[in-house]
Design a protein around this motif. Sequence first.
Motif, PDB file in Angstrom:
ATOM      1  N   HIS A 128      27.718 -14.792 103.626  1.00 41.85           N
ATOM      2  CA  HIS A 128      28.249 -14.586 102.474  1.00 41.85           C
ATOM      3  C   HIS A 128      27.662 -13.612 101.900  1.00 41.85           C
ATOM      4  CE1 HIS A 128      29.326 -19.054 102.410  1.00 41.85           C
ATOM      5  NE2 HIS A 128      30.053 -18.554 103.214  1.00 41.85           N
ATOM      6  N   CYS A 129      28.236 -12.579 101.162  1.00 38.41           N
ATOM      7  CA  CYS A 129      27.771 -11.318 100.828  1.00 38.41           C
ATOM      8  C   CYS A 129      28.114 -10.881  99.396  1.00 38.41           C
ATOM      9  CB  CYS A 129      28.289 -10.139 101.848  1.00 38.41           C
ATOM     10  SG  CYS A 129      28.400 -10.710 103.381  1.00 38.41           S
ATOM     11  N   THR A 130      27.159 -10.309  98.623  1.00 34.08           N
ATOM     12  CA  THR A 130      27.316  -9.949  97.140  1.00 34.08           C
ATOM     13  C   THR A 130      27.051  -8.359  97.029  1.00 34.08           C
ATOM     14  OG1 THR A 130      25.038 -10.529  96.948  1.00 34.08           O
ATOM     15  CG2 THR A 130      26.754 -12.345  96.413  1.00 34.08           C
ATOM     16  N   ASP A 131      28.069  -7.871  96.275  1.00 31.94           N
ATOM     17  CA  ASP A 131      28.162  -6.523  95.784  1.00 31.94           C
ATOM     18  C   ASP A 131      27.161  -6.598  94.684  1.00 31.94           C
ATOM     19  OD1 ASP A 131      30.106  -5.955  97.512  1.00 31.94           O
ATOM     20  OD2 ASP A 131      31.715  -5.523  96.025  1.00 31.94           O
ATOM     21  N   ASP A 132      26.570  -5.427  94.306  1.00 36.00           N
ATOM     22  CA  ASP A 132      25.843  -5.345  93.277  1.00 36.00           C
ATOM     23  C   ASP A 132      26.445  -5.904  91.981  1.00 36.00           C
ATOM     24  OD1 ASP A 132      23.694  -4.511  94.514  1.00 36.00           O
ATOM     25  OD2 ASP A 132      23.829  -2.111  93.938  1.00 36.00           O
ATOM     26  N   GLY A 138      34.983  -5.380  88.744  1.00 37.31           N
ATOM     27  CA  GLY A 138      35.457  -4.782  90.006  1.00 37.31           C
ATOM     28  C   GLY A 138      34.498  -5.010  90.811  1.00 37.31           C
ATOM     29  N   ALA A 139      33.424  -5.484  90.871  1.00 36.32           N
ATOM     30  CA  ALA A 139      32.440  -5.966  91.924  1.00 36.32           C
ATOM     31  C   ALA A 139      32.983  -7.242  92.470  1.00 36.32           C
ATOM     32  CB  ALA A 139      30.975  -6.314  91.354  1.00 36.32           C
ATOM     33  N   SER A 140      32.630  -7.598  93.734  1.00 35.69           N
ATOM     34  CA  SER A 140      33.317  -8.543  94.592  1.00 35.69           C
ATOM     35  C   SER A 140      32.281  -9.345  95.412  1.00 35.69           C
ATOM     36  CB  SER A 140      34.311  -8.358  95.472  1.00 35.69           C
ATOM     37  OG  SER A 140      35.406  -7.771  94.932  1.00 35.69           O
ATOM     38  N   ALA A 141      32.472 -10.350  96.056  1.00 38.47           N
ATOM     39  CA  ALA A 141      31.702 -10.973  96.935  1.00 38.47           C
ATOM     40  C   ALA A 141      32.584 -11.185  98.391  1.00 38.47           C
ATOM     41  CB  ALA A 141      31.400 -12.451  96.439  1.00 38.47           C
ATOM     42  N   GLU A 143      36.424 -11.433 104.400  1.00 40.12           N
ATOM     43  CA  GLU A 143      37.452 -11.790 103.372  1.00 40.12           C
ATOM     44  C   GLU A 143      36.841 -11.919 102.002  1.00 40.12           C
ATOM     45  OE1 GLU A 143      39.097 -15.479 106.178  1.00 40.12           O
ATOM     46  OE2 GLU A 143      37.508 -15.769 104.802  1.00 40.12           O
ATOM     47  N   GLN A 144      37.651 -11.450 101.177  1.00 34.81           N
ATOM     48  CA  GLN A 144      37.022 -11.157  99.717  1.00 34.81           C
ATOM     49  C   GLN A 144      37.158 -12.366  99.068  1.00 34.81           C
ATOM     50  OE1 GLN A 144      39.199  -8.209  97.493  1.00 34.81           O
ATOM     51  NE2 GLN A 144      37.661  -7.979  95.891  1.00 34.81           N
TER      52      GLN A 144
END
Length: 247
Positions: free
Chosen positions: A198-202, A222-225, A239-240
């Motif tokens: 599981h990943c996080t944008d700033d 506009g930021a996503s995980a 996958e977003q």
Amino acid sequence: MTASSPTILATSAGYVPHPRLRFTFGPMMALAVDLASERGLVDGPLARICNIGTASGDDSGFQRDMEEAARDAGYVLHHLSLFSQPNVDDVESYLRSFDVIWVNGGSVVNLLAVWRAHGLPEILRTLWQEGVVLAGISAGSLCWFQGGTTDSYGPELAPVTDALGFLPYGNSVHHDSEDGRRPLVHRLVADGTFAEAHCTDDGTGLVYRGTELAEAVTEKDGASAWRVRRSADGTTVEEQIPTRLLG
């Protein structure tokens, strides 16, 4: 999951600009407090937050900046320091007195080594199961997972695979702003190091109820995980995850 489940907020966010201070706390910290409030943990008008800054060596200057940010946001904030020795006699009782435990960024590898020397993993697992909200940014996100991508060893990103494992996934922080994060976490999923990451944008964060991902949130439009899984042919699929914009 019900609201009484153990709760973790794992983020690449938490601090926002302030005209006079180094930073102040943004919507992500407010969410951490709300998660404690909904569970009936916050006692009185001011949320009590414990900052654990082990990953940056309990830097006293940053601790003062955290105190100023808390004052500005209307929270009560104290610190658990482990350098050069714990600043309290009974770490477990001290941490139990807070609504939110917030872990700062820095070296997750050093954080894990120092925490293990002082018995923090067992204490934090107990408090998590009792309902204290665990939260943090960067290294303070990675620590709750099986591991992830880190610059703890040097400028070139490398895997860390022996984190606390409260959450049974890999983790990539700063997923959109540091070029090496995405390919490395894809490789770690492809080779089976992590079954899923599981990943996080700033600007984004992930809320877990127990070990299940409940929602992704963002304080930056506009930021996503993202969720990274291995497909049947051994390649990875990213996958977003839909994110809720925090106020």
